[in-house]
Design an enzyme around this catalytic site. Structure first.
Site, PDB file in Angstrom:
ATOM      1  N   LYS A 179       0.841  -1.205   0.000  1.00 64.62           N
ATOM      2  CA  LYS A 179       0.000   0.000   0.000  1.00 64.62           C
ATOM      3  C   LYS A 179       0.874   1.252   0.000  1.00 64.62           C
ATOM      4  O   LYS A 179       0.667   2.169  -0.796  1.00 64.62           O
ATOM      5  CB  LYS A 179      -0.887   0.023   1.259  1.00 64.62           C
ATOM      6  CG  LYS A 179      -1.521   1.385   1.527  1.00 64.62           C
ATOM      7  CD  LYS A 179      -2.386   1.390   2.759  1.00 64.62           C
ATOM      8  CE  LYS A 179      -1.660   1.647   4.052  1.00 64.62           C
ATOM      9  NZ  LYS A 179      -1.402   3.071   4.345  1.00 64.62           N
TER      10      LYS A 179
ATOM     11  N   ARG B 136      -4.719  10.225   3.566  1.00 65.64           N
ATOM     12  CA  ARG B 136      -3.752  11.287   3.734  1.00 65.64           C
ATOM     13  C   ARG B 136      -2.644  11.191   2.689  1.00 65.64           C
ATOM     14  O   ARG B 136      -2.026  12.198   2.319  1.00 65.64           O
ATOM     15  CB  ARG B 136      -3.170  11.143   5.140  1.00 65.64           C
ATOM     16  CG  ARG B 136      -2.369  12.308   5.563  1.00 65.64           C
ATOM     17  CD  ARG B 136      -1.787  12.076   6.931  1.00 65.64           C
ATOM     18  NE  ARG B 136      -1.136  13.284   7.394  1.00 65.64           N
ATOM     19  CZ  ARG B 136       0.055  13.660   7.017  1.00 65.64           C
ATOM     20  NH1 ARG B 136       0.740  12.921   6.178  1.00 65.64           N
ATOM     21  NH2 ARG B 136       0.572  14.774   7.479  1.00 65.64           N
TER      22      ARG B 136
ATOM     23  N   ASP C 210      -5.373  12.785  12.247  1.00 66.15           N
ATOM     24  CA  ASP C 210      -6.119  11.540  12.126  1.00 66.15           C
ATOM     25  C   ASP C 210      -5.984  10.739  13.407  1.00 66.15           C
ATOM     26  O   ASP C 210      -5.394  11.218  14.369  1.00 66.15           O
ATOM     27  CB  ASP C 210      -5.745  10.750  10.869  1.00 66.15           C
ATOM     28  CG  ASP C 210      -4.299  10.334  10.832  1.00 66.15           C
ATOM     29  OD1 ASP C 210      -3.715  10.201  11.916  1.00 66.15           O
ATOM     30  OD2 ASP C 210      -3.773  10.137   9.736  1.00 66.15           O
TER      31      ASP C 210
ATOM     32  N   ILE D 234       7.028   7.283  16.709  1.00 70.17           N
ATOM     33  CA  ILE D 234       6.605   7.989  15.496  1.00 70.17           C
ATOM     34  C   ILE D 234       5.290   8.747  15.702  1.00 70.17           C
ATOM     35  O   ILE D 234       5.203   9.917  15.359  1.00 70.17           O
ATOM     36  CB  ILE D 234       6.473   7.007  14.302  1.00 70.17           C
ATOM     37  CG1 ILE D 234       7.688   6.069  14.211  1.00 70.17           C
ATOM     38  CG2 ILE D 234       6.263   7.774  12.990  1.00 70.17           C
ATOM     39  CD1 ILE D 234       9.014   6.697  13.880  1.00 70.17           C
TER      40      ILE D 234
END
Ligand code: EPU
Length: 413
Positions: free
Chosen positions: A17, A89, A113, A323
């Site tokens: 993806k 996004r 998000d 992250i």
């Protein structure tokens, strides 16, 4: 799903993806027909196809053949609408190609998000150094530029998206761009491989320093998407949790070095094959500490799956997320299955329990969904994962693949 089945058999992974969406964006750099192979049948690809159409491309998808044909016109449109950007996004990755090829882009700001706020400052700073001007108007990021010029760009953090946008912009800029502290993910190398085949001059991808000499023109190509390491690793963790034996095909063990090493430390036997690997587990896994970092560190996209594994492992483990600030939110859902996870800032202490207990839970993003599915596979009784459409964003035919491996799982309408 009803937990308790041992996963056993073979599964084939398709393209990533997080690569294919960028390869689609890269096609904008050259008018003509681009053909992409190993395109996963996931929701995000569908949305990206719609974005490409609105930009003026003709897009044909052969789902069975996992192929995508994109015909890019001489004049592309430059607006990425809010209704699409809010769904994925990754639409932001058309910014670099549009600015460098057309000199203009009008991209809806993605906003936050479910895994936390995700900035664009490094994308904007890099492209500004190359000669683009940015303003923000009515929720849109508006970029204007003449022909971009090469620049020295040093990222504060090896951002995947910023590296990709700057790379795609630099291939058509005048002169040399040196990108320091670049992301090193296999998906970046895949993108660079495609760009090189299109005629770009790129060196150093896969290392922290990438040098790009801009060219005048690129031509469209046919390209096979790199295999999805996160999907492959998710099956590996599932095999370990269910004390099963799963052979993962069309995967690169080299891209999963550290993650597979963690599974070996948890007690799994990992066997490497030329086209993938096999994971076998004969007993309850041992807890393993996990620290997420940019590649080659362990991907943040594995964090929920590893928390799920540690939730049923023997012992206690510390999972550190570096992250995304909000990626631990899903542990509240995991707690509904009886998992013992305490979070403090970017650390989560996971104490393993012999048995989780099935319950309804809610997925809030792709990987949280995957982690909850994995937990459901070993929980006692029935687990229902609501919000399964999040999982569809990143896992093609997940339920069918799990069933083929012996899981007792169905997709409710
Ligand atoms: N960041 C900034 N400013 C920037 C760019 C990034 O502050 O200009 C911050 C973000 O807020 C975030 C961190 O840097 O905290 C990492 O962002 P990065 O740019 O590396 O990630 P991304 O390109 O937005 C991709 C994947 C994510 C994956 C990350 C990290 C795609 C479409 N998405 O996101 O995938 O977690 O890299 O590896 O490639 C997923 O598949 O579930 C997923 C979230």
């Amino acid at each position: 799903m009803v937990g308790g089945r041992r996963l056993q058999g073979e599964v084939r992974v398709t393209g990533a993806k997080n690569s294919v969406l960028k390869l689609m964006a890269a096609s904008l750099l050259a008018p003509g027909t681009t053909i992409l192979r190993e395109v996963p049948d996931i929701y995000d690809v569908e949305v990206m196809c719609e974005l490409m159409r609105r930009l003026g491309c003709a897009v044909a998808r052969e789902v069975e053949a996992a192929t995508l044909t994109i015909v890019v016109p001489d004049r592309v449109q430059t607006r990425a609408d809010y209704d699409l950007v809010r769904k994925i996004r990754a639409s932001i990755c058309v910014l670099g190609p549009l600015v460098t090829r057309v000199g203009h882009a009008d991209i809806a700001l993605p906003g936050g998000d479910a895994i936390g706020s995700r900035g664009l400052d490094m994308h904007i700073d890099g492209l500004t150094r190359m000669g683009a001007d940015f303003t923000s108007e009515h929720g849109y990021l508006v970029a204007h530029a003449g022909r971009l010029h090469g620049a020295q760009v040093h990222l504060d953090f090896p951002s995947v998206g910023a590296t990709e946008n700057i790379l795609m912009a630099a291939v058509l800029a005048r002169g040399t761009t040196v990108l320091e502290n670049a992301a090193r993910e296999p998906e970046i190398v895949d993108l660079a491989n495609m760009l090189r085949a299109m005629g770009a001059d790129i060196q150093g991808d896969g290392s922290p320093s990438i040098t790009i000499d801009g060219v005048e023109l690129l031509h469209p190509v046919e390209h096979t998407t790199v295999s999805d390491r996160i999907v492959a690793g998710t099956f590996a963790i599932a095999a370990v949790m269910t004390q099963g034996e799963v052979r993962v095909r069309n995967a690169s063990a080299a891209h999963l070095d550290l993650a597979l090493d963690k599974l070996a430390r948890a007690g799994a036997e990992v066997e490497l094959h030329h086209d993938g690997f096999q994971v076998r587990m004969e007993h309850r896994p041992r807890s393993v500490d996990i620290v997420t970092l940019p590649y080659p560190g362990i991907a943040t996209d594995f964090q929920p799956q590893f928390i799920a594994m540690n939730a049923v492992a023997d012992g206690a483990a510390m999972v550190t997320e570096n992250i995304y600030e909000a990626r631990f939110r899903f542990v509240q859902e995991l707690a509904r299955l009886g998992a013992d996870v305490r979070t403090d800032g970017h650390h989560a202490l996971v104490r393993g329990h012999l048995q989780l207990s099935g319950a309804p839970v809610e997925a809030t993003d792709i990987r949280a969904g995957a982690g909850l599915v994995l937990a459901g596979l070993v929980a006692d009784g029935i687990t229902t994962v609501h919000g399964a459409e999040h999982v569809d964003r990143g896992y093609a035919g997940f339920v069918g693949q799990l069933r083929d491996l012996g899981a007792d799982v169905v997709r409710l309408p």
